[in-house]
Design an enzyme around this catalytic site. Structure first.
Site, PDB file in Angstrom:
ATOM      1  N   ASP A 150      42.447  50.653  10.900  1.00  6.50           N
ATOM      2  CA  ASP A 150      43.560  49.714  11.006  1.00  6.50           C
ATOM      3  C   ASP A 150      43.044  48.288  10.755  1.00  6.50           C
ATOM      4  O   ASP A 150      41.985  47.916  11.268  1.00  6.50           O
ATOM      5  CB  ASP A 150      44.133  49.850  12.436  1.00  6.50           C
ATOM      6  CG  ASP A 150      45.494  49.199  12.596  1.00  6.50           C
ATOM      7  OD1 ASP A 150      46.161  48.960  11.564  1.00  6.50           O
ATOM      8  OD2 ASP A 150      45.891  48.935  13.749  1.00  6.50           O
ATOM      9  N   HIS A 151      43.797  47.508   9.992  1.00  7.52           N
ATOM     10  CA  HIS A 151      43.505  46.076   9.797  1.00  7.52           C
ATOM     11  C   HIS A 151      42.043  45.702   9.589  1.00  7.52           C
ATOM     12  O   HIS A 151      41.485  44.921  10.369  1.00  7.52           O
ATOM     13  CB  HIS A 151      44.010  45.260  10.986  1.00  7.52           C
ATOM     14  CG  HIS A 151      45.498  45.088  10.999  1.00  7.52           C
ATOM     15  ND1 HIS A 151      46.165  44.278  10.116  1.00  7.52           N
ATOM     16  CD2 HIS A 151      46.437  45.656  11.788  1.00  7.52           C
ATOM     17  CE1 HIS A 151      47.457  44.341  10.365  1.00  7.52           C
ATOM     18  NE2 HIS A 151      47.652  45.174  11.362  1.00  7.52           N
ATOM     19  N   HIS A 162      53.433  42.247  16.462  1.00  5.03           N
ATOM     20  CA  HIS A 162      52.351  42.978  17.131  1.00  5.03           C
ATOM     21  C   HIS A 162      52.402  42.645  18.615  1.00  5.03           C
ATOM     22  O   HIS A 162      52.807  41.568  19.001  1.00  5.03           O
ATOM     23  CB  HIS A 162      50.993  42.539  16.586  1.00  5.03           C
ATOM     24  CG  HIS A 162      50.660  43.155  15.265  1.00  5.03           C
ATOM     25  ND1 HIS A 162      50.271  42.413  14.193  1.00  5.03           N
ATOM     26  CD2 HIS A 162      50.652  44.432  14.865  1.00  5.03           C
ATOM     27  CE1 HIS A 162      50.031  43.229  13.168  1.00  5.03           C
ATOM     28  NE2 HIS A 162      50.254  44.452  13.561  1.00  5.03           N
ATOM     29  N   HIS A 192      54.332  47.781  10.804  1.00  3.36           N
ATOM     30  CA  HIS A 192      53.399  47.393  11.873  1.00  3.36           C
ATOM     31  C   HIS A 192      54.177  46.773  13.027  1.00  3.36           C
ATOM     32  O   HIS A 192      55.315  46.358  12.857  1.00  3.36           O
ATOM     33  CB  HIS A 192      52.401  46.362  11.338  1.00  3.36           C
ATOM     34  CG  HIS A 192      51.329  46.962  10.487  1.00  3.36           C
ATOM     35  ND1 HIS A 192      50.011  46.956  10.847  1.00  3.36           N
ATOM     36  CD2 HIS A 192      51.398  47.586   9.285  1.00  3.36           C
ATOM     37  CE1 HIS A 192      49.311  47.558   9.902  1.00  3.36           C
ATOM     38  NE2 HIS A 192      50.122  47.942   8.940  1.00  3.36           N
ATOM     39  N   LYS A 218      51.819  52.598  16.101  1.00  7.00           N
ATOM     40  CA  LYS A 218      52.053  52.496  17.538  1.00  7.00           C
ATOM     41  C   LYS A 218      50.724  52.306  18.258  1.00  7.00           C
ATOM     42  O   LYS A 218      49.800  53.091  18.083  1.00  7.00           O
ATOM     43  CB  LYS A 218      52.711  53.787  18.066  1.00  7.00           C
ATOM     44  CG  LYS A 218      54.087  54.043  17.493  1.00  7.00           C
ATOM     45  CD  LYS A 218      55.142  53.171  18.137  1.00  7.00           C
ATOM     46  CE  LYS A 218      56.495  53.400  17.485  1.00  7.00           C
ATOM     47  NZ  LYS A 218      57.558  52.603  18.100  1.00  7.00           N
TER      48      LYS A 218
HETATM   49 ZN   LIG Z   1      49.185  46.004  12.363  1.00  5.34          ZN
END
Ligand SMILES: [Zn+2]
Length: 325
Positions: A94-95, A193, A227, A250
């Protein structure tokens, strides 16, 4: 079972074709993984587990070694996933910002992951395209999928901080997807987020459809990713899926569920470790049967399972595993 990139591609193609969502769940340690995999299996749904750079460092312990942490998480998932035959999961990074480029390449080459997100959205547009394309080129050799992003998604997620609320421009999305050839595209459509409530989010669901239609019209259809989706209502998530979203991230939701399950456990069982008021300290004996970590960690594991099963049903992924066909 554990899905490599090629299998995961099938999962997303099916989800896009049949318009249901894949719940992508952030993980750190074994109890989260067990709870999630049990939930996916119980619902006969495919899923994606994802690890942030922060989670990977945490998993490694004090060394904070990215390489150790990623291998550990990947192996744990692969081993636990072997037990399940009616569902499958992949592993995703992720990211990953450009400073994690070497880490991303390492995970691809070692086949720790099925997909990666390169998040160069803070770079200039041309630089973002250059970096994303480079990751796609490497990932393709190993059949690993790549998710990319332009613009910002509001809020805080581990090491990514952004205050500005910038919605994705469809023409930019088209140019980015066409030139980078990413498999998944994270759109900024107003989600946040972190901890949010659905009602406060100015979600532009029409923008998802606009982007999806434009990509399809230009023959570069791709999976759209949502996201910061923990605070969305069921209806908002269903609408997003109907409009072209295939991956719904999630993280916060599970953290909340785990924390409250443990809190509830200790609310009831606190005299397992604390001498009750009015009792003589000398007469008090802590109760091993109840302070055993397996007892209260299991409460959090069960809470995660319950949460993911609910989410799977919301986005219509139940009974849709490619393992069943
Ligand atoms: Zn994200």
């Amino acid at each position: 079972m554990f899905y490599d990139g090629n299998k995961l591609k099938e999962v997303f193609l099916k989800a896009k074709r049949e318009r249901f969502g894949i719940i992508a769940s952030n993980v750190v340690f074994d109890s989260t993984i067990r709870g999630l995999l049990e939930g996916y299996e119980h619902q006969k749904a495919d899923g994606l587990l994802q690890m942030s750079s922060g989670a990977v460092k945490y998993a490694a312990g004090k060394s904070q070694s990215l390489f150790i942490g990623a291998e550990l998480i990947s192996e744990m998932i692969k081993i636990i996933a072997r037990q399940y035959k009616n569902s499958g999961v992949g592993l995703h990074i992720d990211h990953a910002t450009p400073n994690y480029f070497d880490f991303v390449v390492h995970c691809i080459e070692k086949q720790f992951v099925s997909s990666v997100m390169i998040d160069a959205s803070k770079e200039e547009f041309e630089e973002n395209i250059r970096i994303s394309s480079e990751v796609v080129k490497i990932a393709r050799k190993y059949g690993v999928l790549v998710e990319g992003e332009i613009g910002y998604i509001k809020g805080t997620e581990d090491e990514i901080v952004s205050d500005s609320e910038l919605y994705t421009k469809p023409e930019e999305a088209l140019e980015y997807v066409r030139r980078t050839k990413v498999d998944l595209f994270a759109a900024s459509v107003g989600t946040n987020h972190g901890v949010t409530k659905g009602a406060k989010i100015k979600l532009k669901l029409d923008l998802i459809k606009e982007i999806d239609d434009l990509l399809i019209a230009n023959k570069v259809e791709t999976g759209i990713v949502l996201h910061g989706a923990s605070g969305l209502t069921a209806e908002q998530q269903q609408q997003a899926v109907a409009n072209g979203v295939v991956k719904i991230n999630k993280d916060t939701r599970y953290q909340m569920e785990m924390a409250s399950a443990v809190q509830k456990y200790w609310e009831i069982e606190k005299d397992a470790i604390i001498c009750p008021a009015g009792m003589d300290e000398d007469d008090f004996l802590p109760d091993k049967k109840r302070f055993d970590p397996r007892k209260w960690m299991l409460a959090s594991e069960n809470a995660v399972q319950k949460a993911v099963e609910e989410l799977i049903k919301i986005v219509g992924a139940n009974g849709k595993s490619i393992m069943l066909s």
